[in-house]
Design a protein around this motif. Structure first.
Motif, PDB file in Angstrom:
ATOM      1  N   GLU A 122       0.864  -1.218   0.106  1.00 37.02           N
ATOM      2  CA  GLU A 122      -0.009   0.097   0.077  1.00 37.02           C
ATOM      3  C   GLU A 122       0.929   1.187   0.048  1.00 37.02           C
ATOM      4  O   GLU A 122       1.837   1.384   0.870  1.00 37.02           O
ATOM      5  N   PRO A 123       0.631   2.086  -1.003  1.00 40.23           N
ATOM      6  CA  PRO A 123       1.481   3.338  -1.060  1.00 40.23           C
ATOM      7  C   PRO A 123       1.805   4.223   0.181  1.00 40.23           C
ATOM      8  O   PRO A 123       2.607   4.774   0.585  1.00 40.23           O
ATOM      9  N   ARG A 124       0.571   4.370   0.934  1.00 38.85           N
ATOM     10  CA  ARG A 124       0.789   5.183   2.041  1.00 38.85           C
ATOM     11  C   ARG A 124       1.223   4.569   3.294  1.00 38.85           C
ATOM     12  O   ARG A 124       2.118   5.188   3.956  1.00 38.85           O
ATOM     13  N   VAL A 125       1.145   3.313   3.318  1.00 37.81           N
ATOM     14  CA  VAL A 125       2.018   2.583   4.327  1.00 37.81           C
ATOM     15  C   VAL A 125       3.420   2.343   3.986  1.00 37.81           C
ATOM     16  O   VAL A 125       4.390   2.795   4.919  1.00 37.81           O
ATOM     17  N   LEU A 126       3.812   2.440   2.673  1.00 42.90           N
ATOM     18  CA  LEU A 126       5.267   2.159   2.307  1.00 42.90           C
ATOM     19  C   LEU A 126       5.853   3.699   2.435  1.00 42.90           C
ATOM     20  O   LEU A 126       7.033   3.766   2.880  1.00 42.90           O
ATOM     21  N   LEU A 127       5.233   4.693   2.367  1.00 44.42           N
ATOM     22  CA  LEU A 127       5.492   6.231   2.452  1.00 44.42           C
ATOM     23  C   LEU A 127       6.215   6.197   3.849  1.00 44.42           C
ATOM     24  O   LEU A 127       7.184   6.695   3.953  1.00 44.42           O
ATOM     25  N   LYS A 128       5.482   5.724   4.841  1.00 46.87           N
ATOM     26  CA  LYS A 128       5.899   5.864   6.392  1.00 46.87           C
ATOM     27  C   LYS A 128       7.531   5.291   6.280  1.00 46.87           C
ATOM     28  O   LYS A 128       8.379   5.869   6.953  1.00 46.87           O
ATOM     29  N   PHE A 129       7.700   3.953   5.974  1.00 46.06           N
ATOM     30  CA  PHE A 129       8.978   3.475   5.991  1.00 46.06           C
ATOM     31  C   PHE A 129      10.009   4.187   4.982  1.00 46.06           C
ATOM     32  O   PHE A 129      11.174   4.458   5.376  1.00 46.06           O
ATOM     33  N   ALA A 130       9.491   4.704   3.845  1.00 48.47           N
ATOM     34  CA  ALA A 130      10.456   5.470   3.088  1.00 48.47           C
ATOM     35  C   ALA A 130      10.950   6.756   3.733  1.00 48.47           C
ATOM     36  O   ALA A 130      12.133   7.104   3.625  1.00 48.47           O
ATOM     37  N   VAL A 131       9.904   7.401   4.347  1.00 48.76           N
ATOM     38  CA  VAL A 131      10.259   8.717   5.105  1.00 48.76           C
ATOM     39  C   VAL A 131      11.368   8.626   6.190  1.00 48.76           C
ATOM     40  O   VAL A 131      12.266   9.114   6.290  1.00 48.76           O
ATOM     41  N   THR A 132      10.680   7.447   7.011  1.00 50.06           N
ATOM     42  CA  THR A 132      11.555   7.329   8.278  1.00 50.06           C
ATOM     43  C   THR A 132      12.949   6.916   8.119  1.00 50.06           C
ATOM     44  O   THR A 132      14.046   7.156   8.454  1.00 50.06           O
ATOM     45  N   LEU A 133      12.928   5.696   6.964  1.00 45.29           N
ATOM     46  CA  LEU A 133      14.375   5.183   6.762  1.00 45.29           C
ATOM     47  C   LEU A 133      15.337   5.928   5.949  1.00 45.29           C
ATOM     48  O   LEU A 133      16.707   5.769   6.321  1.00 45.29           O
ATOM     49  N   SER A 134      14.753   6.769   5.037  1.00 51.19           N
ATOM     50  CA  SER A 134      15.557   7.742   4.413  1.00 51.19           C
ATOM     51  C   SER A 134      16.311   8.673   5.287  1.00 51.19           C
ATOM     52  O   SER A 134      17.302   9.174   5.152  1.00 51.19           O
ATOM     53  N   LEU A 135      15.568   9.191   6.291  1.00 51.27           N
ATOM     54  CA  LEU A 135      15.936  10.163   7.308  1.00 51.27           C
ATOM     55  C   LEU A 135      16.914   9.683   8.025  1.00 51.27           C
ATOM     56  O   LEU A 135      17.969  10.292   8.597  1.00 51.27           O
ATOM     57  N   ALA A 136      16.761   8.372   8.478  1.00 49.63           N
ATOM     58  CA  ALA A 136      17.711   7.739   9.304  1.00 49.63           C
ATOM     59  C   ALA A 136      19.172   7.588   8.478  1.00 49.63           C
ATOM     60  O   ALA A 136      20.323   7.934   9.143  1.00 49.63           O
ATOM     61  N   ALA A 137      18.857   7.285   7.447  1.00 45.72           N
ATOM     62  CA  ALA A 137      20.206   7.027   6.478  1.00 45.72           C
ATOM     63  C   ALA A 137      20.970   8.559   6.317  1.00 45.72           C
ATOM     64  O   ALA A 137      22.077   8.414   6.510  1.00 45.72           O
ATOM     65  N   ALA A 138      20.040   9.356   5.968  1.00 44.52           N
ATOM     66  CA  ALA A 138      20.711  10.837   5.872  1.00 44.52           C
ATOM     67  C   ALA A 138      21.276  11.226   7.282  1.00 44.52           C
ATOM     68  O   ALA A 138      22.369  11.943   7.287  1.00 44.52           O
ATOM     69  N   SER A 139      20.654  10.979   8.222  1.00 44.65           N
ATOM     70  CA  SER A 139      21.138  11.519   9.617  1.00 44.65           C
ATOM     71  C   SER A 139      22.368  10.559   9.983  1.00 44.65           C
ATOM     72  O   SER A 139      23.231  11.239  10.824  1.00 44.65           O
TER      73      SER A 139
END
Length: 211
Positions: free
Chosen positions: A55-72
């Protein structure tokens, strides 16, 4: 300085950089184990996981949080080295921000206006704030310990990067349980929880990472 001495000095610097990265990796493993243990004790995976990731909206939560973790984590490793210019790396934070902005824009375009406020408020906003912060706490402690061997010029900024890392990983853990899928909810409540942990990291890091 002799050439041999210069080569040995450069090799020594390289070993120290690797040890800082490996040390942070080990610390994050321990911190994530602590966060996962809290998840198991308090919560349970949402019914339908992992198939809900389609589901795109569920996937978005992980895309946002994990990409933020990688950048951080990338940003934190640069900020704890003296003289490092992290301004270019800070642009990597635009990746999670852009993904979330795109999700919010899509939500506003494809859903009726009457559903915006219920989506923003969600069902478990208070639980989100508390549980993201709780599961981020062991990650933040471990990240700060892992970064302590560095020598940041701006300890508060390095601590903030550690806080953003911990908050985003705590949010990713909570997303395994969360039934509020609206990007508006993610923006408001995940964002607020991550912001709180980021601020805590800055305050603690200002003292803990100073040298």
């Amino acid at each position: 300085m002799k050439t041999d001495d210069l080569i040995r000095g450069l090799a020594s610097d390289t070993r120290r950089e690797r040890s800082l990265e490996s040390g942070l990796g080990l610390a994050l493993g321990v911190g994530l184990a602590g966060g996962a243990a809290l998840f198991v004790l308090i919560l349970a995976p949402r019914a339908g996981m992992p198939w809900l990731l389609a589901e795109p909206r569920v996937l978005l939560k992980f895309a946002v949080t994990l990409s933020l973790a990688a950048a951080s984590v990338w940003l934190a490793l640069r900020l704890v080295r003296p003289g490092a210019d992290a301004r270019i790396l800070a642009w990597s934070l635009l990746i999670p921000a852009g993904a979330l902005a795109g999700g919010v824009a899509a939500e506003l375009m494809v859903t009726p206006a009457r559903s915006w406020m219920p989506g923003l408020i969600g069902h478990n906003a208070a639980y989100c704030l508390v549980l993201v912060t709780l599961m981020a706490a062991p990650v933040l402690a471990a990240a700060l310990l892992g970064l302590k061997r560095g020598a940041p010029e701006h300890p508060a900024l390095a601590g903030a990067a550690a806080g953003a890392l911990a908050g985003s990983l705590g949010a990713a853990l909570y997303a395994l349980h969360c039934v509020d899928d609206s990007p508006l909810f993610v923006l408001a409540w995940y964002g607020l929880a991550i912001g709180f942990v980021t601020a805590a990291g800055a305050l603690i890091g200002r003292r803990m990472l100073s040298w």
